[in-house]
Every structure is written in structure tokens, then in C-alpha cells.
Write a protein that holds these residues in place. Structure first.
Motif, PDB file in Angstrom:
ATOM      1  N   VAL A 164       2.426  15.732  -2.638  1.00 10.83           N
ATOM      2  CA  VAL A 164       1.398  15.112  -3.465  1.00 10.83           C
ATOM      3  C   VAL A 164       1.987  13.960  -4.273  1.00 10.83           C
ATOM      4  CG1 VAL A 164      -0.003  15.475  -5.532  1.00 10.83           C
ATOM      5  CG2 VAL A 164      -0.168  17.079  -3.628  1.00 10.83           C
ATOM      6  N   MET A 165       3.143  14.191  -4.907  1.00 12.57           N
ATOM      7  CA  MET A 165       3.759  13.151  -5.723  1.00 12.57           C
ATOM      8  C   MET A 165       4.136  11.939  -4.876  1.00 12.57           C
ATOM      9  SD  MET A 165       7.066  13.303  -8.253  1.00 12.57           S
ATOM     10  CE  MET A 165       8.210  13.608  -6.899  1.00 12.57           C
ATOM     11  N   GLU A 166       4.707  12.183  -3.701  1.00 14.98           N
ATOM     12  CA  GLU A 166       5.117  11.070  -2.843  1.00 14.98           C
ATOM     13  C   GLU A 166       3.918  10.312  -2.293  1.00 14.98           C
ATOM     14  OE1 GLU A 166       7.971   9.804  -2.606  1.00 14.98           O
ATOM     15  OE2 GLU A 166       9.055  11.371  -3.680  1.00 14.98           O
ATOM     16  N   LYS A 167       2.813  11.012  -2.066  1.00 12.77           N
ATOM     17  CA  LYS A 167       1.599  10.330  -1.600  1.00 12.77           C
ATOM     18  C   LYS A 167       1.068   9.399  -2.691  1.00 12.77           C
ATOM     19  CE  LYS A 167      -1.152  10.309   2.085  1.00 12.77           C
ATOM     20  NZ  LYS A 167      -2.211  11.319   2.287  1.00 12.77           N
ATOM     21  N   ILE A 168       1.020   9.887  -3.924  1.00  7.35           N
ATOM     22  CA  ILE A 168       0.596   9.032  -5.030  1.00  7.35           C
ATOM     23  C   ILE A 168       1.585   7.882  -5.193  1.00  7.35           C
ATOM     24  CG2 ILE A 168       0.160   8.913  -7.518  1.00  7.35           C
ATOM     25  CD1 ILE A 168      -0.616  11.889  -7.401  1.00  7.35           C
ATOM     26  N   GLY A 169       2.878   8.214  -5.126  1.00  9.58           N
ATOM     27  CA  GLY A 169       3.915   7.198  -5.293  1.00  9.58           C
ATOM     28  C   GLY A 169       3.840   6.104  -4.251  1.00  9.58           C
ATOM     29  N   HIS A 170       3.528   6.472  -3.018  1.00  6.31           N
ATOM     30  CA  HIS A 170       3.424   5.469  -1.943  1.00  6.31           C
ATOM     31  C   HIS A 170       2.343   4.447  -2.256  1.00  6.31           C
ATOM     32  CE1 HIS A 170       3.157   3.741   2.107  1.00  6.31           C
ATOM     33  NE2 HIS A 170       1.831   3.880   1.982  1.00  6.31           N
ATOM     34  N   PHE A 171       1.172   4.923  -2.661  1.00  3.16           N
ATOM     35  CA  PHE A 171       0.073   3.995  -2.928  1.00  3.16           C
ATOM     36  C   PHE A 171       0.233   3.299  -4.273  1.00  3.16           C
ATOM     37  CE2 PHE A 171      -1.745   6.757   0.371  1.00  3.16           C
ATOM     38  CZ  PHE A 171      -2.117   5.767   1.282  1.00  3.16           C
ATOM     39  N   LEU A 172       1.000   3.888  -5.172  1.00  9.61           N
ATOM     40  CA  LEU A 172       1.380   3.187  -6.406  1.00  9.61           C
ATOM     41  C   LEU A 172       2.254   1.989  -6.052  1.00  9.61           C
ATOM     42  CD1 LEU A 172       1.762   2.866  -9.488  1.00  9.61           C
ATOM     43  CD2 LEU A 172       3.592   4.576  -9.331  1.00  9.61           C
ATOM     44  N   ASP A 173       3.256   2.212  -5.221  1.00  8.03           N
ATOM     45  CA  ASP A 173       4.127   1.116  -4.777  1.00  8.03           C
ATOM     46  C   ASP A 173       3.312   0.021  -4.096  1.00  8.03           C
ATOM     47  OD1 ASP A 173       6.307   2.514  -5.711  1.00  8.03           O
ATOM     48  OD2 ASP A 173       6.939   3.250  -3.743  1.00  8.03           O
ATOM     49  N   GLU A 174       2.385   0.438  -3.256  1.00  8.82           N
ATOM     50  CA  GLU A 174       1.553  -0.522  -2.526  1.00  8.82           C
ATOM     51  C   GLU A 174       0.716  -1.359  -3.471  1.00  8.82           C
ATOM     52  OE1 GLU A 174      -2.094   0.605  -0.032  1.00  8.82           O
ATOM     53  OE2 GLU A 174      -0.500   0.506   1.481  1.00  8.82           O
ATOM     54  N   GLU A 175       0.120  -0.714  -4.471  1.00  5.22           N
ATOM     55  CA  GLU A 175      -0.717  -1.419  -5.445  1.00  5.22           C
ATOM     56  C   GLU A 175       0.110  -2.394  -6.273  1.00  5.22           C
ATOM     57  OE1 GLU A 175      -4.299  -2.001  -7.984  1.00  5.22           O
ATOM     58  OE2 GLU A 175      -3.892  -1.513  -5.891  1.00  5.22           O
ATOM     59  N   VAL A 176       1.287  -1.977  -6.723  1.00  8.15           N
ATOM     60  CA  VAL A 176       2.153  -2.856  -7.514  1.00  8.15           C
ATOM     61  C   VAL A 176       2.579  -4.066  -6.684  1.00  8.15           C
ATOM     62  CG1 VAL A 176       4.407  -3.038  -8.647  1.00  8.15           C
ATOM     63  CG2 VAL A 176       2.977  -1.033  -9.052  1.00  8.15           C
ATOM     64  N   THR A 177       2.905  -3.838  -5.417  1.00  5.86           N
ATOM     65  CA  THR A 177       3.316  -4.933  -4.536  1.00  5.86           C
ATOM     66  C   THR A 177       2.192  -5.945  -4.363  1.00  5.86           C
ATOM     67  OG1 THR A 177       4.834  -3.486  -3.331  1.00  5.86           O
ATOM     68  CG2 THR A 177       4.166  -5.514  -2.230  1.00  5.86           C
ATOM     69  N   GLU A 178       0.963  -5.449  -4.149  1.00  4.16           N
ATOM     70  CA  GLU A 178      -0.181  -6.345  -3.990  1.00  4.16           C
ATOM     71  C   GLU A 178      -0.424  -7.159  -5.259  1.00  4.16           C
ATOM     72  OE1 GLU A 178      -3.557  -4.059  -2.855  1.00  4.16           O
ATOM     73  OE2 GLU A 178      -2.752  -3.511  -0.885  1.00  4.16           O
ATOM     74  N   LEU A 179      -0.338  -6.500  -6.410  1.00  5.47           N
ATOM     75  CA  LEU A 179      -0.564  -7.198  -7.675  1.00  5.47           C
ATOM     76  C   LEU A 179       0.530  -8.235  -7.935  1.00  5.47           C
ATOM     77  CD1 LEU A 179      -1.699  -4.211  -9.925  1.00  5.47           C
ATOM     78  CD2 LEU A 179      -3.116  -6.108  -9.161  1.00  5.47           C
ATOM     79  N   TYR A 180       1.768  -7.869  -7.620  1.00  6.78           N
ATOM     80  CA  TYR A 180       2.866  -8.825  -7.810  1.00  6.78           C
ATOM     81  C   TYR A 180       2.689 -10.047  -6.921  1.00  6.78           C
ATOM     82  CZ  TYR A 180       7.301 -11.159  -7.256  1.00  6.78           C
ATOM     83  OH  TYR A 180       8.265 -12.129  -7.168  1.00  6.78           O
ATOM     84  N   GLN A 181       2.296  -9.816  -5.662  1.00  6.54           N
ATOM     85  CA  GLN A 181       2.100 -10.931  -4.746  1.00  6.54           C
ATOM     86  C   GLN A 181       1.016 -11.867  -5.264  1.00  6.54           C
ATOM     87  OE1 GLN A 181       4.165 -11.345  -2.033  1.00  6.54           O
ATOM     88  NE2 GLN A 181       3.248 -13.394  -2.070  1.00  6.54           N
ATOM     89  N   ASP A 182      -0.036 -11.296  -5.836  1.00  7.65           N
ATOM     90  CA  ASP A 182      -1.111 -12.102  -6.405  1.00  7.65           C
ATOM     91  C   ASP A 182      -0.606 -12.917  -7.594  1.00  7.65           C
ATOM     92  OD1 ASP A 182      -3.974 -12.805  -6.454  1.00  7.65           O
ATOM     93  OD2 ASP A 182      -3.958 -11.789  -8.386  1.00  7.65           O
TER      94      ASP A 182
END
Length: 417
Positions: free
Chosen positions: A183-201
Motif C-alpha cells: 500500500v505504501m509503495e503504491k501511494i509512493g509511486h503515484f506521489l513520485d509521478e505527481e511530483v515529477t509532472e508538477l516539476y516538469q510544468d
């Protein structure tokens, strides 16, 4: 079910909405949050005696300053051990640095566990190992503040193998096949994805990495992360999480299997597994403590804005009977009325078993949580007896004597403890 029940626990989350100086001025200590967390966890001691854990986050700290603290214990008196460790660390620093005593700014900067955001957990391990590694909160670390994740929960995922395999498909290499880690790693994966998208923007808009950091913190969409992470989750859960920069959430399963309640005012936001715990610790009325609705997440942003957002559409409510009967407190008005209703509902089966012969029956109960249901059953039994009396009186009203009337009215439901 593919996995045995193994998490019947208690959670406590507390967010201080004012600067620490406010609590020092009003309540006499910048350690107000730690003190309240001890009470929130101790008053849920019945929910878990196999381990306890505590985590805190300091908001708005300078680079190089430690902002996450965590302590866990699987000792026999785990809650006391956790806070003994916390107090020992704080007292040691205070003795070495007397200048901290009346300086809240120095206390926050230099003392561990002193912060604005807290997460506590008590563990009831009905299955699985009782090692310190099994004790919540779990911590996923990263040098990017936003990607630090702390998770604790009261849950049991019934499809751990599927969740584990989904992580492997995402390219991860989970260290364990347990529901907490997956569960933690699943949340962490999409947290990383969201941060990456926001940083790219942010990068596309000409911001440097340092300039992007506060923008990411402000724009991080917690609900979006939870919606993606929870796809395929099957089980009962009340999941709490903290992000390193200061956002927090508590997410409840769509069937309402695991409980969660919250209270908010201008000073605090608090979430716990039981309503009376919040009522007692913060001296608030029953009506002011809200139930987190099934399928929704209570999201607390770093800026203090609190929202309740739907993550998964609610299904038919299926509250866990173990939670409602064994763990829940009878001092909760909702639980009290529910238990009385259970007693009333069981009466027809009891009457059938005794062939409706209440005159030669003694009603009793097995302590302790059955007592309230017993009262409900007796109320229903009294209603049944009153209806029998009314019918006899009406049927025999022309020939009824005073003596016979007194005899009928004197009949009572016999009870013993």
C-alpha cells in the motif's frame, strides 16, 4: 479472502493550525501536540497492545535541519515506551541547552519530535510477526521533501498478491509481500509521478528546481494520488499518511469497514479511530465530531485548508463486527444506541427458544460489552410483556376482578446480573 486478518489497530493524526508560540502562550507549552498525541494513543490502548509508533513533521524548516522524527516500540508497554523515549530525548537536549527553555523557535529548530503534524498508531497483531519492523508508522524517505511519505493504518487488504504483482509491473522491487508495504509503495509511486509532472510544468514555465519546490507543495493533488493508488485495493482500511512538506490525509474504505472520526476548529485538526477519544482529549461534544464517510479522504493541506473528498464511490456499508463490538467504546452515543438495538433485535429468537414463557425465565448477560445489548433486549421483552397484559385485560375486561388485575400487573420480566 487471500490474507488472514492481521490489522485491527488504532490511528491518531493531529495537525496544529497555529504557530507553536500560540500553544505555548495559551496552554503553557510548545509540546502541546506531543502531550495530546499521548492521550489520543493511550485512550486507544484497547485497540492495540502489540506495538506503538509515533511520527512528527516540522513545517517550514531550513535545508539541513531535520524535520521528520519517528519512534516505534514493540515492548509490553509500547505506548509508555514510545513516549519515554521521546521525553528522554527532549529532556536531554533541554538540560544540555538551558537557552531552549523559553524559546519556542529554538525548541522547534533543535528538539526532535517538536512540530506541527503528528501521526500515531497502536498495533493489534492478531496474525503475523510481532517484530519492530511490523510496527507502524512506516517511512518512505527521499531527499525531495515532497516525496517523503509516512503511512500508518488500521487495515487488512485481501488481495496482497495482486497488489504486489501490480508494483512489479510498475517496475518496482518491493522488499516484502505485506499489505502495509504494498500500500505504501503504491501511494509512493503515484506521489513520485505527481511530483515529477508538477516539476516538469514548473520547469517549462522557467522556474528553477529551488523555485519549483514551494509551487509543488502548494499544487500537489492528494486526492488524485489516492485515486490512482487505490485502484484495485480490496479490503477494509482507515489509512493515514503524511507527506514531508506538510500535507496529510486519512482515507477510509468504500464499505466503511474500518472506522475514522475527525474534529476541526481554528486551532487543530484531529482524526482518530474512535469518536469518544476525540471528545475526551479535546473536551468537545458528540455532535462536533464527524464520521469520515466511506470512500472519502480527509485531506489537510500544508496551508491548513481541510477538505473531505470522494476517492472511491461508497458501496453498501459493512462495518466490521469485530470493530463495532469488541473495540468500540460503549461511551460513544452511536455505539450505545446500536448495541441496544442489537439486543432488541435478538429478542424474537430468545422468545422462540423459551416458547414465550417469560414467567419461568430469568434474563441475564455475559459481561462486559453485552450489558448494553442486554438492556435493549429487556426493554423489548418488557414491551412484549406489556402487550400480553393489555391483550388479557381487554379480552377479560367484563369479568376481571381487582385481585386478578393486581396479579396480572405484578408480573415482571425477571433479570439477574
Amino acid at each position: 479472502m487471500s490474507d488472514a486478518i492481521k490489522h485491527e489497530c488504532g490511528i491518531a493524526l493531529l495537525r496544529l493550525k497555529k504557530p507553536l508560540e500560540f500553544y505555548k502562550e495559551k496552554y503553557g507549552s510548545a509540546f502541546y501536540g506531543i502531550q495530546k498525541m499521548y492521550l489520543l494513543m493511550e485512550k486507544q490502548h484497547n485497540r492495540g497492545q502489540d506495538g506503538a509508533g509515533f511520527a512528527s513533521i516540522k513545517l517550514d524548516v531550513a535545508p539541513g535541519e531535520r524535520y521528520i522524527s519517528r519512534v516505534r516500540s514493540n515492548e509490553s508497554q509500547a505506548i509508555q515506551d514510545v513516549f519515554a523515549q521521546i521525553n528522554a530525548r527532549i529532556n536531554e537536549e533541554m538540560e544540555l541547552h538551558p537557552e531552549y527553555s523559553n524559546n519556542v523557535s529554538l525548541q522547534k529548530r533543535n528538539l526532535p519530535y517538536v512540530g506541527e503534524l503528528f501521526l500515531g498508531h497502536v498495533r493489534y497483531g492478531t496474525f503475523g510477526k510481532n517484530s519492530i519492523e511490523s510496527v507502524h508508522p512506516f517511512l518512505r524517505q527521499n531527499n525531495w521533501m515532497h516525496r517523503n511519505l509516512i503511512v500508518a493504518g488500521n487495515f487488512n487488504m485481501t488481495n496482497v498478491t495482486e497488489l504486489f504483482n501490480s508494483l512489479v509491473e510498475l517496475g518496482q522491487h518491493p522488499k516484502e509481500m505485506t499489505d502495509t508495504v504494498t500500500v505504501m509503495e503504491k501511494i509512493g509511486h503515484f506521489l513520485d509521478e505527481e511530483v515529477t509532472e508538477l516539476y516538469q510544468d514548473c520547469k517549462n514555465n522557467g522556474l528553477s528546481k529551488r523555485e519549483a519546490s514551494p509551487v509543488i507543495a502548494d499544487r500537489l493533488n492528494v486526492a488524485k494520488i489516492l485515486k490512482k493508488a487505490s485502484r484495485g485495493w480490496d479490503g477494509g482500511y482507515a489509512m493515514a499518511g503524511l507527506f514531508g512538506h506538510g500535507d496529510a490525509f486519512v482515507f477510509r474504505d468504500p464499505a466503511g469497514i474500518r472506522p475514522a472520526y475527525y474534529y476541526e476548529d481554528e486551532e487543530i485538526v484531529v482524526v482518530a479511530s474512535e469518536r469518544p477519544v476525540i471528545q475526551t482529549v479535546f473536551n468537545v461534544d458528540f455532535e462536533n465530531v464527524q464520521e469520515l464517510q466511506p470512500g472519502k479522504a480527509l485531506i489537510i493541506k500544508k496551508n491548513g485548508v481541510v477538505t473531505e473528498e470522494e476517492i472511491i464511490p461508497a458501496t453498501i456499508k459493512k462495518a466490521c463486527s469485530f470493530e463495532r463490538i469488541y473495540f468500540s467504546r460503549g461511551s460513544d452515543a452511536e455505539i450505545y444506541h446500536e448495541r441496544k438495538a442489537l439486543g432488541k433485535l435478538v429478542l424474537p429468537a430468545v422468545l422462540s427458544a423459551i416458547d414465550k414463557d417469560t414467567d419461568n425465565t430469568v434474563f441475564s448477560y455475559i459481561p462486559n460489552t453485552a450489558e448494553t445489548s442486554f438492556y435493549g433486549m429487556i426493554e423489548a421483552a418488557q414491551d412484549f410483556l406489556n402487550q400480553r397484559k393489555n391483550k388479557f385485560i381487554l379480552d377479560n375486561r367484563k369479568t376481571l376482578t381487582k385481585e386478578k388485575l393486581e396479579e396480572i400487573l405484578s408480573v415482571k420480566i425477571r433479570t439477574e446480573k
